[in-house]
Design an enzyme around this catalytic site. Sequence first.
Site, PDB file in Angstrom:
ATOM      1  N   ARG A   1       0.823  -1.224   0.000  1.00  0.00           N
ATOM      2  CA  ARG A   1       0.000   0.000   0.000  1.00  0.00           C
ATOM      3  C   ARG A   1       0.855   1.270   0.000  1.00  0.00           C
ATOM      4  NH1 ARG A   1      -5.598  -0.239   1.937  1.00  0.00           N
ATOM      5  NH2 ARG A   1      -6.377  -2.145   1.003  1.00  0.00           N
TER       6      ARG A   1
ATOM      7  N   ARG B   1      -3.773   6.821   0.704  1.00  0.00           N
ATOM      8  CA  ARG B   1      -4.307   8.061   1.292  1.00  0.00           C
ATOM      9  C   ARG B   1      -3.353   8.814   2.200  1.00  0.00           C
ATOM     10  NH1 ARG B   1      -9.552   4.907   3.095  1.00  0.00           N
ATOM     11  NH2 ARG B   1      -7.845   3.428   3.234  1.00  0.00           N
TER      12      ARG B   1
ATOM     13  N   ARG C   1      -7.036  10.924  -6.546  1.00  0.00           N
ATOM     14  CA  ARG C   1      -8.241  10.161  -6.190  1.00  0.00           C
ATOM     15  C   ARG C   1      -9.476  11.046  -6.346  1.00  0.00           C
ATOM     16  NH1 ARG C   1     -12.192   8.039  -4.325  1.00  0.00           N
ATOM     17  NH2 ARG C   1     -12.359   6.615  -2.562  1.00  0.00           N
TER      18      ARG C   1
ATOM     19  N   ASP D   1      -6.820  -3.126  -7.316  1.00  0.00           N
ATOM     20  CA  ASP D   1      -7.335  -3.704  -6.071  1.00  0.00           C
ATOM     21  C   ASP D   1      -7.655  -5.165  -6.316  1.00  0.00           C
ATOM     22  OD1 ASP D   1      -8.312  -2.666  -3.254  1.00  0.00           O
ATOM     23  OD2 ASP D   1      -9.668  -4.247  -3.900  1.00  0.00           O
TER      24      ASP D   1
ATOM     25  N   TYR E   1     -14.642 -11.975   0.428  1.00  0.00           N
ATOM     26  CA  TYR E   1     -15.380 -10.729   0.158  1.00  0.00           C
ATOM     27  C   TYR E   1     -16.600 -10.989  -0.727  1.00  0.00           C
ATOM     28  CZ  TYR E   1     -11.526  -8.120   2.217  1.00  0.00           C
ATOM     29  OH  TYR E   1     -10.600  -7.630   3.096  1.00  0.00           O
TER      30      TYR E   1
HETATM   31  O1  CP3 Z   1      -0.151  -1.712  -2.414  1.00  0.00           O
HETATM   32  C1  CP3 Z   1      -0.424  -0.832  -3.254  1.00  0.00           C
HETATM   33  O2  CP3 Z   1      -0.006   0.354  -3.174  1.00  0.00           O
HETATM   34  C2  CP3 Z   1      -1.191  -1.240  -4.489  1.00  0.00           C
HETATM   35  C3  CP3 Z   1      -2.606  -1.079  -4.468  1.00  0.00           C
HETATM   36  C4  CP3 Z   1      -3.474  -1.967  -3.595  1.00  0.00           C
HETATM   37  C5  CP3 Z   1      -4.692  -1.501  -3.037  1.00  0.00           C
HETATM   38  N1  CP3 Z   1      -5.328  -2.560  -2.440  1.00  0.00           N
HETATM   39  C6  CP3 Z   1      -5.195  -0.121  -3.138  1.00  0.00           C
HETATM   40  C7  CP3 Z   1      -6.310   0.315  -2.272  1.00  0.00           C
HETATM   41  C8  CP3 Z   1      -3.357  -3.319  -3.259  1.00  0.00           C
HETATM   42  C9  CP3 Z   1      -2.219  -4.286  -3.555  1.00  0.00           C
HETATM   43  C10 CP3 Z   1      -4.537  -3.685  -2.539  1.00  0.00           C
HETATM   44  C11 CP3 Z   1      -4.795  -5.052  -2.056  1.00  0.00           C
HETATM   45  C12 CP3 Z   1      -6.003  -5.312  -1.265  1.00  0.00           C
HETATM   46  N2  CP3 Z   1      -7.248  -4.762  -1.419  1.00  0.00           N
HETATM   47  C13 CP3 Z   1      -6.076  -6.300  -0.248  1.00  0.00           C
HETATM   48  C14 CP3 Z   1      -4.964  -7.231   0.166  1.00  0.00           C
HETATM   49  C15 CP3 Z   1      -3.954  -6.592   1.043  1.00  0.00           C
HETATM   50  C16 CP3 Z   1      -4.460  -6.123   2.380  1.00  0.00           C
HETATM   51  O3  CP3 Z   1      -4.404  -4.894   2.595  1.00  0.00           O
HETATM   52  O4  CP3 Z   1      -4.852  -6.955   3.196  1.00  0.00           O
HETATM   53  C17 CP3 Z   1      -7.395  -6.274   0.244  1.00  0.00           C
HETATM   54  C18 CP3 Z   1      -7.945  -7.153   1.358  1.00  0.00           C
HETATM   55  C19 CP3 Z   1      -8.130  -5.305  -0.509  1.00  0.00           C
HETATM   56  C20 CP3 Z   1      -9.574  -4.987  -0.407  1.00  0.00           C
HETATM   57  C21 CP3 Z   1      -9.797  -3.585  -0.037  1.00  0.00           C
HETATM   58  N3  CP3 Z   1      -9.525  -2.499  -0.859  1.00  0.00           N
HETATM   59  C22 CP3 Z   1     -10.332  -3.085   1.164  1.00  0.00           C
HETATM   60  C23 CP3 Z   1     -10.762  -3.948   2.336  1.00  0.00           C
HETATM   61  C24 CP3 Z   1     -10.393  -1.696   1.049  1.00  0.00           C
HETATM   62  C25 CP3 Z   1     -10.985  -0.733   2.037  1.00  0.00           C
HETATM   63  C26 CP3 Z   1     -10.106  -0.477   3.187  1.00  0.00           C
HETATM   64  C27 CP3 Z   1      -9.401   0.837   3.029  1.00  0.00           C
HETATM   65  O5  CP3 Z   1      -8.178   0.878   3.293  1.00  0.00           O
HETATM   66  O6  CP3 Z   1     -10.092   1.809   2.682  1.00  0.00           O
HETATM   67  C28 CP3 Z   1      -9.829  -1.345  -0.211  1.00  0.00           C
HETATM   68  C29 CP3 Z   1      -9.652   0.022  -0.762  1.00  0.00           C
HETATM   69  C30 CP3 Z   1      -8.286   0.412  -1.237  1.00  0.00           C
HETATM   70  N4  CP3 Z   1      -7.468  -0.364  -1.999  1.00  0.00           N
HETATM   71  C31 CP3 Z   1      -7.641   1.671  -1.014  1.00  0.00           C
HETATM   72  C32 CP3 Z   1      -6.409   1.618  -1.664  1.00  0.00           C
HETATM   73  C33 CP3 Z   1      -5.381   2.711  -1.765  1.00  0.00           C
HETATM   74  C34 CP3 Z   1      -8.234   2.856  -0.275  1.00  0.00           C
HETATM   75  C35 CP3 Z   1      -9.402   3.372  -1.062  1.00  0.00           C
HETATM   76  C36 CP3 Z   1      -9.483   4.871  -1.228  1.00  0.00           C
HETATM   77  O7  CP3 Z   1      -8.570   5.532  -1.745  1.00  0.00           O
HETATM   78  O8  CP3 Z   1     -10.560   5.376  -0.890  1.00  0.00           O
END
Ligand code: CP3
Length: 350
Positions: A30, A34, A43, A80, A156
């Site tokens: 990640r 944000r 975003r 994602d 999910y």
């Molecule tokens: O790592 C990186 O920089 C690459 C991008 C990336 C994202 N999600 C961007 C993201 C990667 C590799 C993921 C993987 C991901 N997504 C996982 C596995 C890794 C982990 O963190 O356990 C999972 C379970 C998800 C599912 C997911 N996506 C959730 C549960 C959420 C909401 C939680 C949150 O942090 O808001 C997301 C959203 C998400 N994916 C964001 C980002 C930057 C935040 C969304 C936003 O900008 O509003």
Amino acid sequence: MGERGETCERRFLAPFRGDVLDVPPIWLMRQAGRYLPEYRATRAEAGDFLSLCYTPKLAAEVTLQPIRRYGFDAAILFSDILVVPDALGQRVRFVEGEGPRLDPIRSVDGLAQLDVAKAVGKFDIVAETVARLRQDLPRETALIGFCGAPWTVATYMVQGQGSADQAEARLWAYRDPEGFQALIDVLIAASVDYLDRQVKAGADCLQIFDTWAGSLPDDEFDRWVVAPTRAIREAIGDLHPDIPVIGFPRGAGATAVWYVTETGVDGVGCDTATPPFVMSEAFDEEDVVVQGNLDPLLLVAGGARLDERVDEILDLMRNKRFIFNLGHGIVPQTPPENVARLVARVRGGG
Ligand code: CP3
């Protein structure tokens, strides 16, 4: 197409070729997100989160932002894990402040809506982001593609949102293993196709995120975590023998060693709770690169305790094939200057 001939210049890949580096490569899960003001600006421009994932110009931009700031050894494609169910035809949305929401699939009847052939259109949009990135990234920066592991993505899809215990997926798997296997099989096929397209577009390495690997007892772990990951690893190995695959079986604990042996992954991501002796010794018999495992909250706290812990991890993993990372993703409240401090410390300048 990727510039495969130049991968030897990418130090991130050296541990996978068998090299031990004095200074380990570093990237952070990640690393785009944000906590960076420039991410929040892009975003906002994209509108909703999935539009950001499906707009190659913007997705490439947010991938590059942490590379410009910190010069990580690897960039990770911005997308994602829930792009896969979305592309397959399940309704997925991200609710501000709450996280992902999906129209849940609770039985085999719900599988009819999923179509691997239909997913290609959206997979190709993501592949276009990869191709742009390979053009725009510094030549020495590796590019990591990824997908969610079938088990984690299924949790999910079945729950319809994140959950503490992944109960709905676990219950379906117990009550109707054949039906649940059908869902996992769709995800294996889709994930292989998705990763194949990412590699063809220029990804140098792949990571399979299994965030909820830790919620299953042993036999279920074998069937729903190990077997699908091995299937993906083997299929990618047949298509692209030189591309390393990192598995991240979060919460697997000591079982992570079994996971490595049985799946054949080239790298293993260790989560925050993995004890030091597991990181430094348990994988010695395996031909595997170890990655991890700084607590993301220590990156929020910063200060001397951060420096100390970074040094402890570096000492522990000296003379090992190691990649520095966190034990889970960066959290939004992370001060960007603490990330700079971490990178400098790992590289010996902090
Ligand atoms: O790592 C990186 O920089 C690459 C991008 C990336 C994202 N999600 C961007 C993201 C990667 C590799 C993921 C993987 C991901 N997504 C996982 C596995 C890794 C982990 O963190 O356990 C999972 C379970 C998800 C599912 C997911 N996506 C959730 C549960 C959420 C909401 C939680 C949150 O942090 O808001 C997301 C959203 C998400 N994916 C964001 C980002 C930057 C935040 C969304 C936003 O900008 O509003």
